[in-house]
Design a protein around this motif. Structure first.
Motif, PDB file in Angstrom:
ATOM      1  N   LEU A  48      41.248  36.580  23.172  1.00 30.68           N
ATOM      2  CA  LEU A  48      42.341  35.622  23.138  1.00 30.68           C
ATOM      3  C   LEU A  48      43.172  36.453  23.845  1.00 30.68           C
ATOM      4  CD1 LEU A  48      42.061  33.578  19.492  1.00 30.68           C
ATOM      5  CD2 LEU A  48      41.252  32.550  22.177  1.00 30.68           C
ATOM      6  N   SER A  49      43.579  36.017  25.106  1.00 30.18           N
ATOM      7  CA  SER A  49      43.782  37.854  25.665  1.00 30.18           C
ATOM      8  C   SER A  49      44.284  36.732  26.993  1.00 30.18           C
ATOM      9  CB  SER A  49      42.660  38.098  26.795  1.00 30.18           C
ATOM     10  OG  SER A  49      42.232  39.133  25.664  1.00 30.18           O
ATOM     11  N   TYR A  50      45.858  36.045  26.017  1.00 30.57           N
ATOM     12  CA  TYR A  50      46.404  35.000  27.320  1.00 30.57           C
ATOM     13  C   TYR A  50      47.093  35.864  28.174  1.00 30.57           C
ATOM     14  CZ  TYR A  50      45.358  32.474  23.275  1.00 30.57           C
ATOM     15  OH  TYR A  50      45.098  32.241  22.058  1.00 30.57           O
ATOM     16  N   ARG A  51      47.589  37.298  28.358  1.00 30.07           N
ATOM     17  CA  ARG A  51      48.251  37.668  29.347  1.00 30.07           C
ATOM     18  C   ARG A  51      47.432  38.783  30.139  1.00 30.07           C
ATOM     19  NH1 ARG A  51      50.780  37.868  24.544  1.00 30.07           N
ATOM     20  NH2 ARG A  51      52.967  37.172  24.520  1.00 30.07           N
ATOM     21  N   TYR A  52      45.861  38.946  29.470  1.00 24.42           N
ATOM     22  CA  TYR A  52      45.100  39.204  30.401  1.00 24.42           C
ATOM     23  C   TYR A  52      44.150  38.099  31.188  1.00 24.42           C
ATOM     24  CZ  TYR A  52      42.051  43.897  32.177  1.00 24.42           C
ATOM     25  OH  TYR A  52      41.325  44.351  32.400  1.00 24.42           O
ATOM     26  N   VAL A  53      44.511  37.714  32.268  1.00 22.42           N
ATOM     27  CA  VAL A  53      44.327  36.803  32.723  1.00 22.42           C
ATOM     28  C   VAL A  53      43.200  36.922  34.097  1.00 22.42           C
ATOM     29  CG1 VAL A  53      44.261  35.677  31.191  1.00 22.42           C
ATOM     30  CG2 VAL A  53      46.078  35.098  33.468  1.00 22.42           C
ATOM     31  N   ARG A  98      41.591  38.510  48.007  1.00 20.11           N
ATOM     32  CA  ARG A  98      42.922  38.649  48.933  1.00 20.11           C
ATOM     33  C   ARG A  98      43.855  38.992  48.227  1.00 20.11           C
ATOM     34  NH1 ARG A  98      43.065  34.468  53.522  1.00 20.11           N
ATOM     35  NH2 ARG A  98      42.270  32.920  51.638  1.00 20.11           N
ATOM     36  N   GLY A  99      44.910  39.580  48.329  1.00 22.36           N
ATOM     37  CA  GLY A  99      45.921  40.651  47.345  1.00 22.36           C
ATOM     38  C   GLY A  99      46.474  39.038  47.175  1.00 22.36           C
ATOM     39  N   PRO A 100      47.072  38.208  48.287  1.00 24.28           N
ATOM     40  CA  PRO A 100      48.354  37.108  48.291  1.00 24.28           C
ATOM     41  C   PRO A 100      47.144  35.746  47.080  1.00 24.28           C
ATOM     42  CG  PRO A 100      48.666  38.296  50.579  1.00 24.28           C
ATOM     43  CD  PRO A 100      47.603  38.864  49.400  1.00 24.28           C
ATOM     44  N   VAL A 101      46.270  35.949  47.521  1.00 24.17           N
ATOM     45  CA  VAL A 101      45.684  35.222  46.995  1.00 24.17           C
ATOM     46  C   VAL A 101      45.454  35.163  45.406  1.00 24.17           C
ATOM     47  CG1 VAL A 101      43.330  33.083  46.740  1.00 24.17           C
ATOM     48  CG2 VAL A 101      44.424  34.156  48.786  1.00 24.17           C
ATOM     49  N   ASN A 102      44.579  36.732  45.691  1.00 28.35           N
ATOM     50  CA  ASN A 102      45.002  36.647  43.413  1.00 28.35           C
ATOM     51  C   ASN A 102      46.638  37.054  42.942  1.00 28.35           C
ATOM     52  OD1 ASN A 102      44.767  39.362  41.878  1.00 28.35           O
ATOM     53  ND2 ASN A 102      42.730  38.525  41.720  1.00 28.35           N
ATOM     54  N   ARG A 103      47.449  37.158  43.582  1.00 31.27           N
ATOM     55  CA  ARG A 103      48.097  36.870  42.765  1.00 31.27           C
ATOM     56  C   ARG A 103      48.489  35.660  42.414  1.00 31.27           C
ATOM     57  NH1 ARG A 103      50.217  41.437  46.244  1.00 31.27           N
ATOM     58  NH2 ARG A 103      50.534  40.155  48.192  1.00 31.27           N
ATOM     59  N   ARG A 104      48.892  35.186  43.696  1.00 33.66           N
ATOM     60  CA  ARG A 104      49.253  33.316  42.801  1.00 33.66           C
ATOM     61  C   ARG A 104      47.986  32.611  42.419  1.00 33.66           C
ATOM     62  NH1 ARG A 104      49.629  32.048  48.799  1.00 33.66           N
ATOM     63  NH2 ARG A 104      47.179  31.638  48.580  1.00 33.66           N
ATOM     64  N   ALA A 105      46.701  33.388  41.919  1.00 34.74           N
ATOM     65  CA  ALA A 105      45.997  33.203  40.945  1.00 34.74           C
ATOM     66  C   ALA A 105      45.841  33.579  39.640  1.00 34.74           C
ATOM     67  CB  ALA A 105      44.519  33.007  41.027  1.00 34.74           C
ATOM     68  N   ARG A 108      49.044  31.456  38.213  1.00 27.14           N
ATOM     69  CA  ARG A 108      48.688  30.061  37.987  1.00 27.14           C
ATOM     70  C   ARG A 108      48.204  30.664  36.318  1.00 27.14           C
ATOM     71  NH1 ARG A 108      45.094  28.734  41.681  1.00 27.14           N
ATOM     72  NH2 ARG A 108      47.151  28.033  43.216  1.00 27.14           N
ATOM     73  N   LEU A 109      47.300  31.483  36.159  1.00 25.73           N
ATOM     74  CA  LEU A 109      46.168  31.670  35.139  1.00 25.73           C
ATOM     75  C   LEU A 109      47.073  31.962  33.690  1.00 25.73           C
ATOM     76  CD1 LEU A 109      43.003  33.113  36.167  1.00 25.73           C
ATOM     77  CD2 LEU A 109      43.155  30.321  35.709  1.00 25.73           C
ATOM     78  N   LEU A 110      48.184  32.795  34.311  1.00 21.84           N
ATOM     79  CA  LEU A 110      49.283  33.955  33.390  1.00 21.84           C
ATOM     80  C   LEU A 110      49.943  32.132  32.711  1.00 21.84           C
ATOM     81  CD1 LEU A 110      51.103  36.633  35.287  1.00 21.84           C
ATOM     82  CD2 LEU A 110      49.771  36.738  32.918  1.00 21.84           C
ATOM     83  N   PRO A 357      30.312  30.107  33.411  1.00 24.98           N
ATOM     84  CA  PRO A 357      30.103  29.521  34.017  1.00 24.98           C
ATOM     85  C   PRO A 357      31.703  29.386  35.531  1.00 24.98           C
ATOM     86  CG  PRO A 357      29.881  27.988  32.582  1.00 24.98           C
ATOM     87  CD  PRO A 357      30.377  29.448  32.114  1.00 24.98           C
ATOM     88  N   ALA A 358      31.622  30.163  36.139  1.00 29.24           N
ATOM     89  CA  ALA A 358      32.713  30.614  37.155  1.00 29.24           C
ATOM     90  C   ALA A 358      32.439  29.818  37.973  1.00 29.24           C
ATOM     91  CB  ALA A 358      32.556  32.039  36.970  1.00 29.24           C
ATOM     92  N   THR A 359      33.866  29.698  38.421  1.00 27.50           N
ATOM     93  CA  THR A 359      34.775  28.496  40.324  1.00 27.50           C
ATOM     94  C   THR A 359      34.951  30.072  40.850  1.00 27.50           C
ATOM     95  OG1 THR A 359      37.257  29.146  39.500  1.00 27.50           O
ATOM     96  CG2 THR A 359      35.232  27.632  39.467  1.00 27.50           C
ATOM     97  N   PRO A 360      34.873  30.158  42.615  1.00 29.10           N
ATOM     98  CA  PRO A 360      34.897  31.148  43.283  1.00 29.10           C
ATOM     99  C   PRO A 360      36.288  32.352  43.030  1.00 29.10           C
ATOM    100  CG  PRO A 360      33.881  29.639  44.332  1.00 29.10           C
ATOM    101  CD  PRO A 360      33.714  29.201  43.092  1.00 29.10           C
ATOM    102  N   SER A 361      37.623  31.247  42.335  1.00 32.45           N
ATOM    103  CA  SER A 361      38.252  31.652  42.380  1.00 32.45           C
ATOM    104  C   SER A 361      39.049  32.146  40.594  1.00 32.45           C
ATOM    105  CB  SER A 361      39.738  30.131  42.349  1.00 32.45           C
ATOM    106  OG  SER A 361      40.197  29.250  41.776  1.00 32.45           O
TER     107      SER A 361
END
Length: 413
Positions: A48-53, A98-105, A108-110, A357-361
């Motif tokens: 249950l890793s709410y911050r490691y996402v 890509r770095g900016p895409v990963n940071r936005r994602a 969102r996940l945090l 089951p994973a999405t690309p993002s």
């Protein structure tokens, strides 16, 4: 109030059923196996890793993937298929590296993780699930390479709850690391992160659901398609045990959701990330880690769940293959014996393989499917246990005609 059909008896489907019942709806849960939690919820990492996402798709991953493929004990395997589903997913995945895409994602996940942590606390208080081996020892991510650790430590220092620790500080926090063959560059510790037995959680929650007057369950019933009205909307499901009419149908069947959605003309961008685990009994005299430990470079996590040590790893892109690969299991055995040689009885470990089951993002897909009456709660990847409490509440609010409690940017089809 509505009558809802939830397809899927894993952690996502069960939490969705609970959230719908909480809002006054009637619920029929349909699961093709004879018991709940037999897919990706069966023997996963229990985190249950709410911050490691942070999602897998990141700027450095394509180059790392090439190195992993050349390493016999590397965390990645890839078997090319003559399948558009595989190649289209890979193309989309690379676009997300890509770095900016990963940071936005990640942001969102945090937010999703923080909401899920609160939602889990509410569910646990209401359902009183006692036998799920829940602990909150914190999470320690250890790094072997000094340059990698320095990069992460520079980002973490002063950023909040996370703490950058030296090798000696890691061992002081988790003494079982003193038995490791590796000299660590350091680690990042996040207090408050939890572990639990996902399978036990699902079993107990299903028992609570069955006590609710608004709940009906159909185990061992395979969904073959959807009931449609004159306008093409979804009005229930066809199953091997008969038709079930519904005002709302929620697809939460893990990887199987992809095939079912296609019968309704919905293409889901999800692909299986095959993972493995070993569950080894802890006997008197063993010294298991008390903190949840993740080996960053090897992508292996170690968590004590009750009187067992759960060792989970691997990201294999090999299609819908659930076989227990002897080579991968041997690799996992070598790694755990080198890292925590005295933690558990590895000779009697129970192996498992599952398809996540994973999405690309890396973000789940929630909400409307584009087909009236059909809703989605799919694509959680390796974070189904972590995110299920949040996504269940989000989808239940949307089905109820309410606004989502979180912004849905990047979380819809």
């Amino acid at each position: 109030m509505k009558h809802c059909v939830v397809i899927g008896g894993g952690v996502v489907g069960l939490t969705t059923a609970w959230a719908l019942l909480e809002r006054g709806h009637g619920v029929t849960l349909v699961e093709r196996e004879a018991e709940v939690a037999q897919g990706a919820s069966r023997a996963n990492g229990g985190q249950l890793s709410y911050r490691y996402v942070s999602p897998l798709a990141d700027a450095g991953v394509p180059l790392k993937a090439l190195r992993w493929l050349l390493d016999p004990d590397g965390p990645l395997r890839f078997k090319p298929e003559a399948s558009w589903a595989q190649w289209s997913w890979l193309i989309a995945f690379l676009r997300n590296c890509r770095g900016p895409v990963n940071r936005r994602a990640t942001e969102r996940l945090l937010a999703l993780g923080a909401y899920s942590q609160n939602a889990f606390a509410r569910l646990q208080a209401e359902a009183q699930l006692d036998a799920i081996a829940l602990r909150a020892p914190g999470k320690l991510v250890v790094y072997r390479k000094p340059a990698e650790f320095a990069r992460v430590a520079a980002r973490v220092n002063g950023s909040g709850a996370e703490q950058a620790l030296s090798h000696d500080e890691c061992v002081a926090l988790e003494p079982a690391l003193a038995d490791s063959e590796a000299t660590l560059a350091g680690g990042i510790f996040t207090p408050g992160e939890a572990v639990a037995d996902c399978h036990a959680f699902c079993t107990e929650l299903h028992a609570r659901l069955r006590e609710h007057e608004g709940f009906r369950g159909q185990l061992g019933a395979t969904v073959s398609g959807f009931l449609r009205d004159g306008q093409g909307g979804v009005r229930g499901v066809r199953t091997t045990e008969g038709d079930v009419a519904a005002d709302a149908t929620i697809l939460a069947a893990g990887l199987h959701s992809r095939t079912l959605a296609a019968t309704a003309g919905v293409e889901l961008p999800i692909y299986p990330l095959k993972g493995y685990s070993l569950t080894a009994p802890i006997q008197p005299g063993h010294r298991p880690p008390e903190v949840s430990v993740t080996d960053f470079e090897r992508k292996i996590l170690y968590a004590r769940i009750g009187q067992e040590l759960r060792v989970a790893a691997m990201v294999d892109l090999v299609g819908d293959d659930l076989s227990l690969d002897a080579g991968r299991l041997a690799s996992l055995q070598r790694s755990v014996r080198a890292t925590f040689p005295n933690a558990a009885d590895y000779d009697h470990a129970t192996p498992w393989a599952g398809l996540r089951p994973a999405t690309p993002s890396g973000a789940p897909i929630l909400g409307p499917s584009g087909q009236p009456g059909l809703w989605l709660n799919v694509g959680h990847g390796a974070l189904g246990f972590t995110f299920s409490f949040a996504t269940a509440n989000i989808v239940a609010e949307l089905v109820s005609g309410n606004a989502s409690p979180l912004p849905l940017d990047g979380l819809t089809l």
